[in-house]
Motif scaffolding. Structure first.
Motif, mmCIF file in Angstrom:
data_model
loop_
_atom_site.group_PDB
_atom_site.id
_atom_site.type_symbol
_atom_site.label_atom_id
_atom_site.label_comp_id
_atom_site.label_asym_id
_atom_site.label_seq_id
_atom_site.Cartn_x
_atom_site.Cartn_y
_atom_site.Cartn_z
ATOM 1 N N ILE A 128 7.688 16.068 -20.252
ATOM 2 C CA ILE A 128 8.797 16.977 -19.986
ATOM 3 C C ILE A 128 8.910 17.009 -18.472
ATOM 4 C CG2 ILE A 128 9.727 19.301 -20.285
ATOM 5 C CD1 ILE A 128 7.628 19.573 -22.623
ATOM 6 N N ARG A 129 10.105 16.786 -17.968
ATOM 7 C CA ARG A 129 10.291 16.638 -16.527
ATOM 8 C C ARG A 129 11.350 17.592 -16.023
ATOM 9 N NH1 ARG A 129 8.611 14.533 -12.023
ATOM 10 N NH2 ARG A 129 10.072 13.580 -10.630
ATOM 11 N N TYR A 130 11.137 18.121 -14.823
ATOM 12 C CA TYR A 130 12.097 19.004 -14.167
ATOM 13 C C TYR A 130 12.705 18.284 -12.975
ATOM 14 C CZ TYR A 130 14.001 23.018 -11.660
ATOM 15 O OH TYR A 130 14.850 23.899 -11.016
ATOM 16 N N TYR A 131 14.029 18.320 -12.884
ATOM 17 C CA TYR A 131 14.743 17.729 -11.749
ATOM 18 C C TYR A 131 15.508 18.824 -11.018
ATOM 19 C CZ TYR A 131 13.990 13.182 -13.960
ATOM 20 O OH TYR A 131 13.425 12.063 -14.523
ATOM 21 N N GLU A 132 15.309 18.909 -9.717
ATOM 22 C CA GLU A 132 16.136 19.787 -8.891
ATOM 23 C C GLU A 132 17.573 19.270 -8.988
ATOM 24 O OE1 GLU A 132 14.932 22.410 -7.300
ATOM 25 O OE2 GLU A 132 12.786 21.996 -7.426
ATOM 26 N N ALA A 133 18.548 20.101 -8.620
ATOM 27 C CA ALA A 133 19.964 19.751 -8.791
ATOM 28 C C ALA A 133 20.327 18.405 -8.159
ATOM 29 C CB ALA A 133 20.849 20.860 -8.235
ATOM 30 N N SER A 134 19.915 18.165 -6.929
ATOM 31 C CA SER A 134 20.296 16.912 -6.262
ATOM 32 C C SER A 134 19.699 15.697 -6.965
ATOM 33 C CB SER A 134 19.901 16.935 -4.787
ATOM 34 O OG SER A 134 18.506 17.112 -4.660
ATOM 35 N N ALA A 135 18.448 15.800 -7.385
ATOM 36 C CA ALA A 135 17.803 14.699 -8.103
ATOM 37 C C ALA A 135 18.445 14.505 -9.476
ATOM 38 C CB ALA A 135 16.318 14.965 -8.248
ATOM 39 N N ALA A 136 18.831 15.595 -10.132
ATOM 40 C CA ALA A 136 19.481 15.509 -11.445
ATOM 41 C C ALA A 136 20.838 14.821 -11.328
ATOM 42 C CB ALA A 136 19.641 16.903 -12.047
ATOM 43 N N GLN A 137 21.561 15.125 -10.264
ATOM 44 C CA GLN A 137 22.870 14.489 -10.073
ATOM 45 C C GLN A 137 22.725 12.981 -9.941
ATOM 46 O OE1 GLN A 137 24.686 16.575 -6.765
ATOM 47 N NE2 GLN A 137 24.659 18.514 -7.873
ATOM 48 N N GLN A 138 21.696 12.540 -9.245
ATOM 49 C CA GLN A 138 21.456 11.106 -9.098
ATOM 50 C C GLN A 138 20.954 10.487 -10.405
ATOM 51 O OE1 GLN A 138 18.783 11.039 -5.697
ATOM 52 N NE2 GLN A 138 20.441 10.195 -4.453
ATOM 53 N N LYS A 139 19.983 11.118 -11.021
ATOM 54 C CA LYS A 139 19.353 10.581 -12.230
ATOM 55 C C LYS A 139 20.358 10.420 -13.370
ATOM 56 C CE LYS A 139 16.117 10.073 -15.529
ATOM 57 N NZ LYS A 139 15.769 8.754 -15.913
ATOM 58 N N PHE A 140 21.164 11.453 -13.589
ATOM 59 C CA PHE A 140 22.068 11.455 -14.735
ATOM 60 C C PHE A 140 23.502 11.097 -14.360
ATOM 61 C CE2 PHE A 140 18.476 14.209 -15.679
ATOM 62 C CZ PHE A 140 18.016 13.598 -16.825
ATOM 63 N N ASN A 141 23.698 10.733 -13.077
ATOM 64 C CA ASN A 141 25.008 10.300 -12.587
ATOM 65 C C ASN A 141 26.097 11.313 -12.930
ATOM 66 O OD1 ASN A 141 26.626 8.563 -11.147
ATOM 67 N ND2 ASN A 141 27.130 7.316 -12.938
ATOM 68 N N GLN A 142 25.783 12.577 -12.717
ATOM 69 C CA GLN A 142 26.705 13.666 -13.016
ATOM 70 C C GLN A 142 26.876 14.531 -11.771
ATOM 71 O OE1 GLN A 142 28.317 14.403 -15.969
ATOM 72 N NE2 GLN A 142 27.509 12.521 -16.844
ATOM 73 N N PRO A 143 28.058 14.501 -11.149
ATOM 74 C CA PRO A 143 28.278 15.428 -10.036
ATOM 75 C C PRO A 143 28.362 16.848 -10.599
ATOM 76 C CG PRO A 143 30.296 14.249 -10.572
ATOM 77 C CD PRO A 143 29.215 13.683 -11.440
ATOM 78 N N ASN A 144 28.190 17.811 -9.756
ATOM 79 C CA ASN A 144 28.278 19.219 -10.152
ATOM 80 C C ASN A 144 27.290 19.565 -11.262
ATOM 81 O OD1 ASN A 144 30.431 19.379 -8.328
ATOM 82 N ND2 ASN A 144 31.902 18.862 -9.910
ATOM 83 N N THR A 145 26.084 19.061 -11.141
ATOM 84 C CA THR A 145 25.021 19.333 -12.103
ATOM 85 C C THR A 145 23.978 20.214 -11.446
ATOM 86 O OG1 THR A 145 25.330 17.227 -13.222
ATOM 87 C CG2 THR A 145 23.211 18.268 -13.515
ATOM 88 N N GLY A 146 23.496 21.193 -12.181
ATOM 89 C CA GLY A 146 22.392 22.019 -11.698
ATOM 90 C C GLY A 146 21.084 21.357 -12.052
ATOM 91 N N PRO A 147 19.999 22.100 -11.961
ATOM 92 C CA PRO A 147 18.701 21.555 -12.338
ATOM 93 C C PRO A 147 18.678 21.108 -13.793
ATOM 94 C CG PRO A 147 18.474 23.656 -11.206
ATOM 95 C CD PRO A 147 19.914 23.477 -11.503
ATOM 96 N N VAL A 148 17.783 20.173 -14.118
ATOM 97 C CA VAL A 148 17.686 19.638 -15.477
ATOM 98 C C VAL A 148 16.220 19.667 -15.930
ATOM 99 C CG1 VAL A 148 17.821 17.496 -16.834
ATOM 100 C CG2 VAL A 148 19.724 18.178 -15.389
ATOM 101 N N ILE A 149 16.025 20.090 -17.165
ATOM 102 C CA ILE A 149 14.742 19.945 -17.849
ATOM 103 C C ILE A 149 14.938 18.823 -18.850
ATOM 104 C CG2 ILE A 149 12.994 21.001 -19.317
ATOM 105 C CD1 ILE A 149 13.910 23.733 -18.130
ATOM 106 N N GLN A 150 14.230 17.724 -18.650
ATOM 107 C CA GLN A 150 14.386 16.550 -19.506
ATOM 108 C C GLN A 150 13.158 16.374 -20.397
ATOM 109 O OE1 GLN A 150 13.831 12.691 -17.735
ATOM 110 N NE2 GLN A 150 15.374 11.752 -19.044
#
Length: 135
Positions: free
Chosen positions: A109-131
């Protein structure tokens, strides 16, 4: 010459003691980082397969809440985007969706800060992600 040899011998003894102290410190650090348990936390952004296997919780949400509660806290700045939950690369919705995922067959289970999540999931305007990553 005898004083020089004595100094070398003392330096070698001190080096041996220093190595022992470093080994002891490493053991203490591993124990402290695991909260005294048997599964040390190496990365504050990942819950490992070993941590999942050792968990007593029944679902991902409860595990995250117990082990990394900060992940579930909404970002503090105004204009920030909410936390999202993902299963592998598919968006599930809010973190409450994690309540329906059992701990079986999970790799991490991985946590991405907003900026890292935007890059990882190629989604602008994304907040943090729990994957949640499955086997």
């Amino acid at each position: 010459m005898p004083d020089f040899m004595k100094m070398i011998q003392q330096a070698q003894q001190m080096q041996g003691r220093l190595q022992q102290m470093q080994d002891d410190l490493e053991k203490i650090t591993l124990t402290a980082s695991s909260g005294g348990g048997t599964t040390p936390r190496g990365d504050s952004h990942t819950i490992t397969e070993a941590e999942i296997a050792a968990a007593t919780q029944l679902n991902v949400y409860d595990l995250v809440n117990a082990e990394r509660p900060r992940w579930l806290q909404a970002p503090g700045s105004q204009g920030s985007f909410p936390i999202s939950a993902y299963m592998n690369d598919s968006r599930l919705g809010s973190p409450s969706a994690l309540r329906s995922i059992s701990l079986t067959d999970l790799k991490s289970i991985r946590y991405y800060e907003a900026s890292a999540a935007q890059q990882k999931f190629n989604q602008p305007n994304t907040g943090p992600v729990i994957q949640v990553v499955t086997q």
